[in-house]
Design an enzyme around this catalytic site. Structure first.
Site, PDB file in Angstrom:
ATOM      1  N   ASN A   1       0.838  -1.197   0.000  1.00 32.29           N
ATOM      2  CA  ASN A   1       0.000   0.000   0.000  1.00 32.29           C
ATOM      3  C   ASN A   1       0.875   1.250   0.000  1.00 32.29           C
ATOM      4  O   ASN A   1       1.765   1.365  -0.840  1.00 32.29           O
ATOM      5  CB  ASN A   1      -1.084  -0.014   1.081  1.00 32.29           C
ATOM      6  CG  ASN A   1      -0.627  -0.205   2.493  1.00 32.29           C
ATOM      7  OD1 ASN A   1      -0.287  -1.324   2.896  1.00 32.29           O
ATOM      8  ND2 ASN A   1      -0.631   0.848   3.297  1.00 32.29           N
ATOM      9  N   ASP A   2       0.697   2.167   0.898  1.00 28.87           N
ATOM     10  CA  ASP A   2       1.214   3.531   0.791  1.00 28.87           C
ATOM     11  C   ASP A   2       2.680   3.630   0.370  1.00 28.87           C
ATOM     12  O   ASP A   2       3.546   2.962   0.957  1.00 28.87           O
ATOM     13  CB  ASP A   2       1.089   4.236   2.145  1.00 28.87           C
ATOM     14  CG  ASP A   2      -0.288   4.142   2.748  1.00 28.87           C
ATOM     15  OD1 ASP A   2      -1.155   3.478   2.168  1.00 28.87           O
ATOM     16  OD2 ASP A   2      -0.489   4.725   3.822  1.00 28.87           O
ATOM     17  N   PRO A   3       2.976   4.513  -0.610  1.00 27.79           N
ATOM     18  CA  PRO A   3       4.382   4.872  -0.838  1.00 27.79           C
ATOM     19  C   PRO A   3       4.887   5.671   0.356  1.00 27.79           C
ATOM     20  O   PRO A   3       4.199   6.570   0.842  1.00 27.79           O
ATOM     21  CB  PRO A   3       4.327   5.729  -2.106  1.00 27.79           C
ATOM     22  CG  PRO A   3       2.947   6.295  -2.135  1.00 27.79           C
ATOM     23  CD  PRO A   3       2.059   5.270  -1.481  1.00 27.79           C
TER      24      PRO A   3
ATOM     25  N   GLN B   1       4.689   0.407   2.174  1.00 24.26           N
ATOM     26  CA  GLN B   1       4.067  -0.532   3.096  1.00 24.26           C
ATOM     27  C   GLN B   1       3.900  -1.883   2.392  1.00 24.26           C
ATOM     28  O   GLN B   1       3.343  -1.949   1.288  1.00 24.26           O
ATOM     29  CB  GLN B   1       2.717   0.004   3.546  1.00 24.26           C
ATOM     30  CG  GLN B   1       2.780   1.342   4.257  1.00 24.26           C
ATOM     31  CD  GLN B   1       3.085   1.204   5.736  1.00 24.26           C
ATOM     32  OE1 GLN B   1       2.213   0.900   6.538  1.00 24.26           O
ATOM     33  NE2 GLN B   1       4.337   1.419   6.095  1.00 24.26           N
TER      34      GLN B   1
ATOM     35  N   SER C   1       3.037   4.403   7.984  1.00 16.54           N
ATOM     36  CA  SER C   1       3.550   5.325   6.970  1.00 16.54           C
ATOM     37  C   SER C   1       4.311   6.510   7.548  1.00 16.54           C
ATOM     38  O   SER C   1       4.159   6.878   8.714  1.00 16.54           O
ATOM     39  CB  SER C   1       2.402   5.830   6.107  1.00 16.54           C
ATOM     40  OG  SER C   1       1.847   4.773   5.361  1.00 16.54           O
TER      41      SER C   1
END
Length: 576
Positions: free
Chosen positions: A63-65, A80, A124
């Site tokens: 998921n999140d950069p 992630q 994150s």
């Protein structure tokens, strides 16, 4: 400096599973929890729908950069990642490096649960380059009390060109939610890149108070001791939790050059972007940063809530920018989640893709950002095809021949008839997504729908339509851009949401442009030079691989002219 403990693979797997279960019992998170699937080992990775040039690891969930940064000639992307399954869970900071933002080499995870301040999760965060050319990472950890706290990690060896090893100093955590500071311990996450102003380092952390979304401000003189400001930098009512905030300066000169995160003053505006946990939308505003009082004031040229401007009106979330000092540009990354079922993700052995990095800058109007795929992606262009000065009558399509339509880059400019004959716009129709859903790509208007039919089967049983529709509102045109997935696949268990956004153009030259990056299950589209962007995840059953087609089309009552269309087959990038 603390040193990581070594884990055997079996102990490490067991540790991750147990810690993940603990955090899921006590802490809110942004993603659905499928505990029985979080550590289901992937044995076979299906090539179906995998990308040719969009970033993804060989398998499992992403998921999140996180923390994108340029350092000593190397681009770093952290993200992630679940090392053990294709659904959210067991999250670590995976790490890849690149020389060009297109071809990537994988490294071992940079950050994983190992200390009391992050034992239940490493979520994150962002990277900052400190004086002396020293990179650091700020990230959210889930501590032994299942609180979300903000931590720092530093490279173990600055002479390592890839910064493989990262350490967590013993003075962590840096920022802690307590009753005294009134912070909800389960809604306190995702620190931004820090900036320096007026003798202090400053950073934002996402937060909420009841339904009010907030960007909490922290200050530090030494990057070690942090104090919460009395007031948030900014907040907005009825927006819910603000995840993944981003705050950065943009130049008012209308050029594509980016600015270092600490720049402020004359000729500079600022952008505040937040990701809304409630509905998985992002929105941003453009405004002024009053550094002496640490307040951000939007220009009031767009809504400061979920109806406001978005980077992307489709499948795009948890985005992060960074300043690329090597080319003086600001680069935007976004996470594109899947639209198929969890069972599909587990079966195919992977889930989640990162967008193509985009250059972002302020439009000459000063009211919104423009976005465009980084120039480096053009190095992947292979065999090409052109169409010029071709009229498309109502109900017609023109096929783009000679390219691999499932893995392509296409740019097209349409010449329009005068918009004074367009259908009347209802000024109460303030939601462009509803407009696109009510009048899909087959519903004829006066001018439009016209655009591209992407990942289309021979007889159009399957296709995704990315198109424009033109209205008139008094003496001004109203342009809507849509991405219609309703016929993207004959499969039923897939989300086929239609997306929509307004395009701020005056049509004085009678032209509208569209660019789409097509990559098997991804369609990233950029309308009017990047004024309105839309990303779709689609899963055709028939229009796969060499059976996919690309058409320019017009279903409006008035003819449209393709003044120029250029399309290229895209070569594969080196993806981890």
């Amino acid at each position: 400096m603390a040193v990581r403990k070594a884990f055997s693979p079996s102990l490490w797997a067991a540790f991750l599973i147990l810690s993940s279960l603990a955090v899921l019992r006590a802490v809110d998170a942004s993603h659905a929890h499928f505990i029985h699937l979080q550590s289901k080992q992937v044995s076979i990775v299906s090539p179906l729908y995998r990308t040719g040039y969009h970033f993804q690891p060989p398998k499992n969930w992403i998921n999140d950069p996180n923390g994108p940064v340029y350092y000593n000639g190397v681009y770093h992307l952290f993200y992630q990642y679940n090392p053990y399954g294709a659904v959210w869970g067991n999250i670590v900071w995976a790490h890849s490096v690149s020389k060009d933002l297109i071809n990537w080499k994988p490294l071992k995870p940079a950050i994983y649960p190992s200390k009391p301040f992050d034992i239940n999760g490493c979520w994150s965060g962002s990277a900052t380059i400190l004086p002396g050319n020293k990179p650091v990472i700020l990230y959210t950890g889930i501590d032994t009390q299942n609180r979300q706290v903000q931590n720092i990690a530093v490279p173990k060896d600055l002479s390592d060109p890839y910064l493989v090893e990262w350490e967590k100093p013993d003075h962590n955590p840096l920022m802690v939610p307590t009753q005294e500071n009134g912070i909800n311990a389960s809604s306190f996450r995702d620190p931004t890149t820090a900036w320096y102003a007026d003798g202090h380092w400053k950073v934002l952390v996402g937060n909420k108070r009841r339904r009010r979304g907030m960007a909490l401000l922290y200050r530090s003189r030494d990057f070690q001791h942090w104090v919460k400001a009395k007031h948030p930098l900014h907040s907005s009512k009825n927006t819910g939790m603000w995840e993944c905030p981003d705050f950065f300066p943009v130049s008012e000169d209308g050029k594509r050059l980016g600015l270092d995160t600490s720049v402020k003053g004359e000729g500079v505006k600022h952008v505040l972007k937040v990701s809304l946990d409630d509905n998985k939308y992002e929105y941003y505003t453009v405004g002024r940063y009053l550094s002496k009082i640490d307040r951000y004031v939007p220009d009031n040229t767009s809504a400061d809530d979920a109806t406001g401007l978005r980077y992307d009106y489709g499948k795009f979330y948890a985005s992060k920018t960074f300043f690329d000092q090597s080319k003086n540009r600001r680069i935007l990354w976004g996470w594109m989640n899947e639209s198929d079922s969890v069972n599909d993700d587990v079966s195919k052995g992977w889930a989640g893709v990162q967008s193509i990095p985009r250059t972002v800058w302020l439009d000459t109007s000063g009211k919104q950002l423009l976005q465009w795929p980084i120039q480096e992606v053009e190095s992947l262009r292979g065999k090409g095809s052109q169409i010029k000065n071709t009229h498309i009558s109502s109900g017609q399509q023109v096929k783009v021949e000679g390219i691999t339509a499932a893995q392509a880059d296409v740019e097209v400019t349409f010449d329009l008839p005068t918009w004074v004959n367009a259908e009347e716009f209802n000024p109460e129709s303030t939601n462009p997504q509803h407009l696109c859903s009510q009048k899909d790509s087959k519903a004829a208007g006066s001018i439009g729908p016209f655009g591209l039919l992407i990942l289309a089967s021979d007889k159009l049983e399957e296709h995704t339509a990315v198109y424009f529709r033109v209205y008139k509102n008094g003496d001004k045109p109203v342009v809507v851009m849509c991405s219609d997935q309703s016929r993207s696949t004959v499969r039923n268990e897939v989300d086929k949401t239609t997306y929509g956004g307004f395009v701020d153009v005056d049509l004085k030259d009678g032209k509208l442009s569209l660019r789409s990056l097509i990559d098997h299950s991804i369609i990233e589209s950029f309308g009017a030079g990047g004024k309105t962007c839309m990303t779709a995840r689609v899963y055709p059953s028939m229009a796969l691989g060499e059976k996919a087609n690309l058409f320019a089309f017009n279903n409006g009552n008035q003819p449209i002219t393709v003044s120029k269309l250029e399309a290229w087959s895209m070569n594969r990038a080196i993806l981890n």
